[in-house]
Write an enzyme that holds these catalytic residues in place. Sequence first.
Site, PDB file in Angstrom:
ATOM      1  N   SER A 264       1.147 -40.224  -0.043  1.00 46.63           N
ATOM      2  CA  SER A 264       2.458 -40.393   0.578  1.00 46.63           C
ATOM      3  C   SER A 264       2.622 -39.346   1.671  1.00 46.63           C
ATOM      4  O   SER A 264       1.845 -38.403   1.764  1.00 46.63           O
ATOM      5  CB  SER A 264       3.569 -40.228  -0.457  1.00 46.63           C
ATOM      6  OG  SER A 264       3.842 -38.854  -0.640  1.00 46.63           O
ATOM      7  N   LYS A 265       3.663 -39.525   2.485  1.00 46.42           N
ATOM      8  CA  LYS A 265       3.824 -38.590   3.604  1.00 46.42           C
ATOM      9  C   LYS A 265       4.136 -37.178   3.116  1.00 46.42           C
ATOM     10  O   LYS A 265       3.852 -36.211   3.791  1.00 46.42           O
ATOM     11  CB  LYS A 265       4.846 -39.098   4.612  1.00 46.42           C
ATOM     12  CG  LYS A 265       6.258 -39.213   4.109  1.00 46.42           C
ATOM     13  CD  LYS A 265       7.139 -39.668   5.263  1.00 46.42           C
ATOM     14  CE  LYS A 265       8.598 -39.515   4.914  1.00 46.42           C
ATOM     15  NZ  LYS A 265       9.486 -39.886   5.991  1.00 46.42           N
ATOM     16  N   ARG A 266       4.681 -37.080   1.914  1.00 50.49           N
ATOM     17  CA  ARG A 266       4.973 -35.744   1.371  1.00 50.49           C
ATOM     18  C   ARG A 266       3.712 -35.015   0.922  1.00 50.49           C
ATOM     19  O   ARG A 266       3.715 -33.815   0.758  1.00 50.49           O
ATOM     20  CB  ARG A 266       5.959 -35.847   0.214  1.00 50.49           C
ATOM     21  CG  ARG A 266       7.388 -36.025   0.660  1.00 50.49           C
ATOM     22  CD  ARG A 266       8.290 -36.351  -0.507  1.00 50.49           C
ATOM     23  NE  ARG A 266       7.900 -37.613  -1.134  1.00 50.49           N
ATOM     24  CZ  ARG A 266       8.215 -38.817  -0.654  1.00 50.49           C
ATOM     25  NH1 ARG A 266       8.931 -38.911   0.443  1.00 50.49           N
ATOM     26  NH2 ARG A 266       7.817 -39.914  -1.260  1.00 50.49           N
TER      27      ARG A 266
END
Length: 516
Positions: A264-266
Amino acid sequence: MSNIRVRFAPSPTGALHIGGVRTALYNYLFAKKHGGTFVLRIEDTDQGRYVPGAEEYILESLGWCGIMPTEGQGIGGPHAPYRQSERKETYLKHALELVANGSAYYAFDTPEELEAARSEAAAAGNHNFKYDATCRQVMKTSLTLSADEVQRLLDAGEHYVIRLKVPENEVVTFTDLIRGEVSFHTSELDDKVLMKSDGMPTYHLANIVDDHLMEITHVIRGEEWLPSTGHHVLLYRAFGWEATMPQFSHLPLILRPDGKGKLSKRDGAKFGMPVFPLSWPQGGKKTETAEDSFEGFREFGFLPQAVINFLAFLGWNPGTEQEIFSLEELCEAFSLEKISKSGARFDYDKAKWYNQQYLHAAADADLAAHVRPLAEAKGYQVSDEYLAKVCHLMKGRATFLPDLVEQSAYLFGDVQVFDNENIAKRWKPESRPVFEALAEHLKAQPAFVAAPLEEAVKAFMADRGLKPGEVMPVLRLSLAGTMQGPGVYEMMELLGNDRTMDRLEKAFGYFDAQMA
Ligand code: GLU
């Protein structure tokens, strides 16, 4: 040019994730391999999620990676406009066609009525309420109301949506080029909204209409779209476009470096690695929350060729041992059949390994051009030729582009930091006269070039009965201050006779002072 046409159809809802770049890459490779056309379409019908700057970011990312589409938004072509928000009338016209042929219907339910139906279903024990054949007969739709009433509501400007009428009790099957046969039972599918009450189409309608009108032959996209494909096949059928329906390929998920779930982008911040091609927001401005601002592969100091090679292998492999592929070689070797079904682990160490390989192999002048702004930011004023030589000496040890200038400060100016611990081990009270004699010997060399300098040092050591371990570390510490770095003779050649002598003299004085 073949009639193969593929498209990359991102929604401008933020920075383009690295998974999106991989999708674009596979589309690019497939098009190139078959002499086809690669189209860029911007799917911006969800106005609520539109993020300014995202479209520019997409184009800049594709440009940086060297995988520009040949037709589409920002490029032009016979099917313009390529931005869905500029094609609204087309979608309405097509939705009405489906209403007319009985494949879709108007639904006038208000959000409150829908909520009431949902609660009622829940009270009866059904917690997965879905708008489908079981409920469409009791809702306020053009299937239940009289034609006059429908017309009256439309004339009165009542809010409505248009929904797909999913046929009952059927199995929808299609062949995915990566996954084989995929089937959906229509009882699993809801009556998807095709036109929203704001007059905008949903993704499903716009996507199918455009793929058809833009003559797309192959849809290559992420696995997350697989569940929607049942509806898409039904839409092709409803329009009578089955004969030219594109072939589908759903790419495997990209997994976190630890293999635990989807990347994920996190995860970028979590694992200290880039998961986007370029920084966001562009121009390096940081926003208040760390979550929506981050550095990209470019800003970390990756070469685009390395990123492309790394991404190509996230879910595909050529079936041979070869790991280094130029973009041209990838176009040649690529095939959809060799894409795997299972998730691909985002192995950041592998990304770094690729970058090292590409840095090592890159032309010195190209590297110099890349790092010139970084060198200038540090106040280094050197010629292109000198910078290229520094890159030549450093590139074998660098992982990221900035390493070339950040780990070589002593090649641009005097040594600022000495490794005192090592100096204490190597420098003896009796060292100075020996090293001064060696410096004199080097100074007298006719050519200040690595190979003859090496010969000269070896001759000096043989003459005095010195071992390399007694001499080389001291020379290295004198010139660089550290035990790491390029070859001693290469450094001498780069610095030249005068600067080398100056450094040796200053260093010997400093080493003596350290002992005091
Ligand atoms: N707009 C969709 C996305 O953002 C496109 C999916 C597709 O390729 O059909 O990924």
